[in-house]
Design a protein around this motif. Structure first.
Motif, short mmCIF file in Angstrom:
data_model
loop_
_atom_site.label_atom_id
_atom_site.label_comp_id
_atom_site.label_asym_id
_atom_site.label_seq_id
_atom_site.Cartn_x
_atom_site.Cartn_y
_atom_site.Cartn_z
N GLN A 99 41.40 55.36 105.80
CA GLN A 99 40.59 54.26 105.26
C GLN A 99 39.11 54.62 105.15
O GLN A 99 38.35 53.91 104.50
CB GLN A 99 40.77 53.00 106.10
N ALA A 100 38.71 55.73 105.79
CA ALA A 100 37.31 56.15 105.74
C ALA A 100 37.07 57.24 104.69
O ALA A 100 35.92 57.67 104.50
CB ALA A 100 36.85 56.65 107.11
N MET A 101 38.12 57.68 104.01
CA MET A 101 38.00 58.73 103.01
C MET A 101 37.49 58.17 101.68
O MET A 101 37.94 57.10 101.25
CB MET A 101 39.34 59.42 102.79
N LYS A 102 36.60 58.91 101.03
CA LYS A 102 36.13 58.50 99.70
C LYS A 102 37.16 58.80 98.63
O LYS A 102 37.37 58.01 97.72
CB LYS A 102 34.81 59.21 99.37
N ASN A 103 37.81 59.96 98.74
CA ASN A 103 38.80 60.38 97.74
C ASN A 103 40.17 60.43 98.40
O ASN A 103 40.63 61.48 98.84
CB ASN A 103 38.42 61.74 97.15
N THR A 104 40.82 59.26 98.46
CA THR A 104 42.09 59.14 99.14
C THR A 104 43.18 59.98 98.47
O THR A 104 43.97 60.66 99.15
CB THR A 104 42.53 57.67 99.18
N GLU A 105 43.24 59.94 97.16
CA GLU A 105 44.28 60.68 96.44
C GLU A 105 44.17 62.18 96.71
O GLU A 105 45.18 62.85 96.97
CB GLU A 105 44.17 60.42 94.94
N LYS A 106 42.95 62.70 96.69
CA LYS A 106 42.75 64.13 96.86
C LYS A 106 43.20 64.58 98.24
O LYS A 106 43.87 65.62 98.38
CB LYS A 106 41.28 64.49 96.66
N ILE A 107 42.88 63.82 99.28
CA ILE A 107 43.22 64.27 100.63
C ILE A 107 44.72 64.25 100.85
O ILE A 107 45.28 65.13 101.51
CB ILE A 107 42.48 63.44 101.71
N ILE A 108 45.43 63.28 100.28
CA ILE A 108 46.89 63.25 100.41
C ILE A 108 47.50 64.44 99.70
O ILE A 108 48.42 65.11 100.22
CB ILE A 108 47.45 61.92 99.88
N GLN A 109 47.00 64.75 98.51
CA GLN A 109 47.50 65.91 97.77
C GLN A 109 47.21 67.21 98.51
O GLN A 109 48.06 68.11 98.55
CB GLN A 109 46.89 65.93 96.37
N GLU A 164 52.21 52.43 99.88
CA GLU A 164 53.48 52.83 99.30
C GLU A 164 53.39 52.95 97.78
O GLU A 164 54.01 53.84 97.18
CB GLU A 164 54.57 51.84 99.73
N GLN A 165 52.62 52.07 97.16
CA GLN A 165 52.42 52.17 95.72
C GLN A 165 51.67 53.44 95.36
O GLN A 165 52.00 54.12 94.38
CB GLN A 165 51.67 50.95 95.20
N LEU A 166 50.66 53.81 96.15
CA LEU A 166 49.92 55.04 95.92
C LEU A 166 50.84 56.26 96.04
O LEU A 166 50.77 57.18 95.22
CB LEU A 166 48.75 55.16 96.90
N CYS A 167 51.69 56.26 97.06
CA CYS A 167 52.64 57.36 97.23
C CYS A 167 53.54 57.49 96.00
O CYS A 167 53.83 58.61 95.54
CB CYS A 167 53.48 57.16 98.48
N HIS A 168 53.97 56.38 95.47
CA HIS A 168 54.81 56.41 94.27
C HIS A 168 54.05 57.01 93.09
O HIS A 168 54.59 57.84 92.35
CB HIS A 168 55.27 54.99 93.94
N GLN A 169 52.78 56.63 92.94
CA GLN A 169 51.97 57.16 91.83
C GLN A 169 51.74 58.65 91.98
O GLN A 169 51.69 59.38 90.97
CB GLN A 169 50.63 56.42 91.78
N LEU A 170 51.60 59.13 93.21
CA LEU A 170 51.33 60.54 93.47
C LEU A 170 52.60 61.37 93.60
O LEU A 170 52.52 62.56 93.89
CB LEU A 170 50.47 60.70 94.73
N GLN A 171 53.75 60.74 93.42
CA GLN A 171 55.04 61.41 93.57
C GLN A 171 55.19 62.00 94.97
O GLN A 171 55.61 63.14 95.16
CB GLN A 171 55.24 62.49 92.50
N VAL A 172 54.84 61.17 95.94
CA VAL A 172 54.98 61.53 97.35
C VAL A 172 56.23 60.85 97.89
O VAL A 172 56.44 59.65 97.67
CB VAL A 172 53.73 61.07 98.14
#
Length: 208
Positions: A99-109, A164-172
């Motif tokens: 929740q403190a990350m600016k670029n959430t998508e990038k860090i998960i990838q 969970e929606q973000l994971c779906h979008q990122l194909q996680v």
């Protein structure tokens, strides 16, 4: 003189640490992002004999890691994990830092590039007491969200459904989920009654 040997004295039990440890195989390679003072990695070393590194930006926390016998790298997570090759670790952990990350998508990838599996935990903004405070016109302050609106490091709060929606979008591929309220694991209406969420995930398998 500093040493990398870790004491095997029994540490106080922490439900959040135990929830993460339950998903990790003994002697695995682990990378802990935003590792703080190294307490989680020390717990995993004591319990599972993992081989781990932490990444931390705060100087005081880095010194605490050394005192805890934790291998730590001074780095800003927002710049990515370019120093690590693909599949360098069995697990990459981001504990209550998402929740403190600016670029959430990038860090998960990046977690799933350098690790075979990722584990995240975060405070659930959908918890009913948080909803009640928002309904009353105030930003939530709670055990899992202890900051005031003006001094909080949290910039991307989310609910279980949001993640969970973000994971779906990122194909996680979400492998397991655990939602807790204190020491209690929740099954019924977790997005409403859960304070802290844990997810274990991997890359979705490639299809021809």
């Amino acid at each position: 003189m500093m040493t990398n040997e870790v004491s095997h004295t029994q540490l106080p039990s922490r439900p959040d640490y135990d929830a993460i440890a339950a998903w990790i195989k003994p002697q695995s390679k682990v990378l802990d992002l935003g590792c703080g003072d190294g307490s989680l990695l020390r717990h995993l070393k004591n319990q599972l004999n993992v081989h781990g590194y932490g990444i931390e930006i705060d100087t005081q926390n880095i010194l605490a890691c050394f005192e805890n016998g934790i291998n730590v790298i001074h780095s800003d997570l927002e710049s990515g994990l370019s120093g690590f090759g693909d599949d360098s670790f069995d697990y990459v952990i981001l504990s209550q830092t998402l929740q403190a990350m600016k670029n959430t998508e990038k860090i998960i990838q990046e977690m799933l590039r350098v690790g075979k599996q990722g584990i995240v935990s975060f405070p659930n903004f959908g918890y009913w007491k948080n909803r009640l405070q928002v309904f009353s016109g105030r930003m939530p302050v709670s055990q899992s969200l202890p900051y005031q609106w003006y001094n909080t490091p949290n910039i991307h709060l989310c609910t279980l459904h949001d993640f969970e929606q973000l994971c779906h979008q990122l194909q996680v591929n979400i492998l397991e989920k655990r939602v807790m309220n204190g020491e209690r694991k929740l099954v019924l209406l977790p997005n409403l009654f859960g304070m802290l969420a844990f997810y274990r995930f991997s890359r979705e398998p490639k299809t021809d």
